[in-house]
Write an enzyme that holds these catalytic residues in place. Structure first.
Site, short mmCIF file in Angstrom:
data_model
loop_
_atom_site.label_atom_id
_atom_site.label_comp_id
_atom_site.label_asym_id
_atom_site.label_seq_id
_atom_site.Cartn_x
_atom_site.Cartn_y
_atom_site.Cartn_z
N HIS A 156 -9.76 5.06 -0.85
CA HIS A 156 -8.89 5.11 0.33
C HIS A 156 -9.60 5.86 1.44
O HIS A 156 -10.51 6.64 1.19
CB HIS A 156 -7.58 5.83 -0.02
CG HIS A 156 -6.62 4.99 -0.79
ND1 HIS A 156 -5.39 4.62 -0.31
CD2 HIS A 156 -6.72 4.44 -2.02
CE1 HIS A 156 -4.78 3.87 -1.21
NE2 HIS A 156 -5.56 3.74 -2.27
N ASP A 169 0.83 -1.20 0.00
CA ASP A 169 0.00 0.00 0.00
C ASP A 169 0.87 1.26 0.00
O ASP A 169 1.90 1.30 0.68
CB ASP A 169 -0.88 -0.03 1.27
CG ASP A 169 -1.96 1.04 1.27
OD1 ASP A 169 -2.46 1.37 0.18
OD2 ASP A 169 -2.30 1.53 2.36
N HIS A 170 0.47 2.27 -0.76
CA HIS A 170 1.00 3.64 -0.63
C HIS A 170 2.50 3.77 -0.58
O HIS A 170 3.01 4.53 0.26
CB HIS A 170 0.50 4.25 0.69
CG HIS A 170 -0.80 4.96 0.54
ND1 HIS A 170 -0.98 6.02 -0.31
CD2 HIS A 170 -1.99 4.76 1.14
CE1 HIS A 170 -2.23 6.43 -0.22
NE2 HIS A 170 -2.87 5.67 0.64
N ASN A 202 -10.07 0.51 1.01
CA ASN A 202 -8.94 0.36 1.93
C ASN A 202 -9.33 0.72 3.36
O ASN A 202 -9.87 1.81 3.60
CB ASN A 202 -7.81 1.32 1.52
CG ASN A 202 -7.05 0.86 0.31
OD1 ASN A 202 -7.50 -0.02 -0.41
ND2 ASN A 202 -5.90 1.45 0.08
P1 13P Z 1 -8.13 4.63 6.79
O1 13P Z 1 -6.93 4.65 7.67
O2 13P Z 1 -8.93 5.89 6.84
O3 13P Z 1 -8.96 3.43 7.01
O4 13P Z 1 -7.58 4.56 5.29
C1 13P Z 1 -6.81 3.45 4.92
C2 13P Z 1 -6.20 3.60 3.59
O5 13P Z 1 -6.71 4.23 2.71
C3 13P Z 1 -4.93 2.92 3.40
O6 13P Z 1 -4.43 3.09 2.11
#
Ligand code: 13P
Length: 296
Positions: free
Chosen positions: A215, A84-85, A237
């Site tokens: 997200h 992720d990210h 997510n």
């Molecule tokens: P939240 O922390 O708001 O659940 O978002 C998670 C997210 O988008 C991780 O990429």
């Protein structure tokens, strides 16, 4: 029956066809990864287990691949492992080399053309391993982040909504497999705008062929999530909601033990609560019983 880890392409294609979303839940260790998969198995749902840059140092990329694929063999559901990210292309490349079947490269805080160039390079690398790539255009903010996320001048607290025409161009020039959109959510406990921008989402969906990703799901009302899924969101997510349960469970155990707790008891509690919470999310996303319904 055992299955290997699958990519976003494989896990999201049935969601596209049948109009539901697959939950992408943040793991941080073997126990939390196992809880996510156990919940999905109980709901007969496909699931995406995500590792973010904050969680990566807990086990490292290679251990994560080995542990999640070993655990996934205990379950009879499709499991995608997704980075992720990641703002660091070198980390994304390392994840692909370690065997991640899916990655997100996040250059969304940079100007659109630079975002596209960085993303395109990752797509080329991913094609060699068969992995899928998610990227973001517009910016889903991190209001609780206190330091600059990278060396750009953008403010990580503030979201920038996705422009539909820019999204269409970005998908075409990068060749990504899934697109994260900014339509009013924010990461963390802060829920962002009270109402999501559904009109914007519908317009993006009209212009973009790949599955769309939401997200910042923590704190959003289930109705808003369901409406977003009706309009084309296929991956949702969730991180903060789970992290909060982890922290609360540890704090309660510490209080009950008057300053001491037996760690294994607390971890078992965390797992049980993660299973329950993940099951509730799966229900909202509509992926419950999709495995059985598809005859698998
Ligand atoms: P939240 O922390 O708001 O659940 O978002 C998670 C997210 O988008 C991780 O990429």
């Amino acid at each position: 029956m055992t299955r290997p880890l699958v990519s976003l392409r494989e896990i999201l294609a049935p969601a596209e066809a049948d109009g539901y979303a697959v939950g992408a839940f943040i793991m941080c260790n073997a126990e939390t990864a196992d809880a996510i998969m156990a919940a999905a198995q109980q709901e007969k749902s496909p699931v995406i287990v995500m590792l973010g840059p904050k969680e990566e140092p807990v086990l490292g990329l290679q251990n994560t691949v080995q542990i999640v694929s070993t655990l996934a063999h205990n379950y009879d559901i499709p499991v995608c492992l997704h980075l992720d990210h990641s703002r660091d292309p070198a980390q994304v490349q390392a994840a692909l080399e370690a065997g991640f079947p899916s990655v997100m490269v996040d250059a969304s805080s940079r100007p659109d053309e630079e975002n596209a160039q960085i993303t395109r390079r990752i797509v080329e690398l991913a094609r060699k391993t068969g992995a899928t790539v998610e990227a973001e255009i517009g910016f889903v903010g991190f209001p609780e982040m206190t330091t600059e996320a990278d060396n750009t001048n953008s403010n990580p607290a503030e979201s920038r909504l996705t422009q539909p025409a820019a999204a269409e161009h970005f998908v075409r020039v990068t060749g990504i497999d899934a697109l994260a959109v900014s339509i009013g959510t924010a990461h963390g406990r802060n829920p962002g705008r009270p109402e999501l921008d559904f009109q914007r989402l519908a317009e993006i969906e009209r212009r973009v062929e790949v599955p769309l990703v939401l997200h910042g799901a923590t704190g959003r009302a289930p109705d808003q999530i369901r409406r977003a899924i009706q309009l084309g969101i296929r991956k949702v997510n969730v991180a903060t909601d789970l992290a909060r349960v982890f922290a609360d469970t540890m704090a309660e155990a510490l209080q009950e033990g008057q300053g001491f707790f037996w760690h294994a008891d607390a971890i078992v509690q965390v797992k049980q609560r993660w299973v329950a919470l993940t099951r509730r999310w799966i229900e909202v996303l509509g992926s419950k019983c999709q495995i059985v319904d598809r005859g698998g």
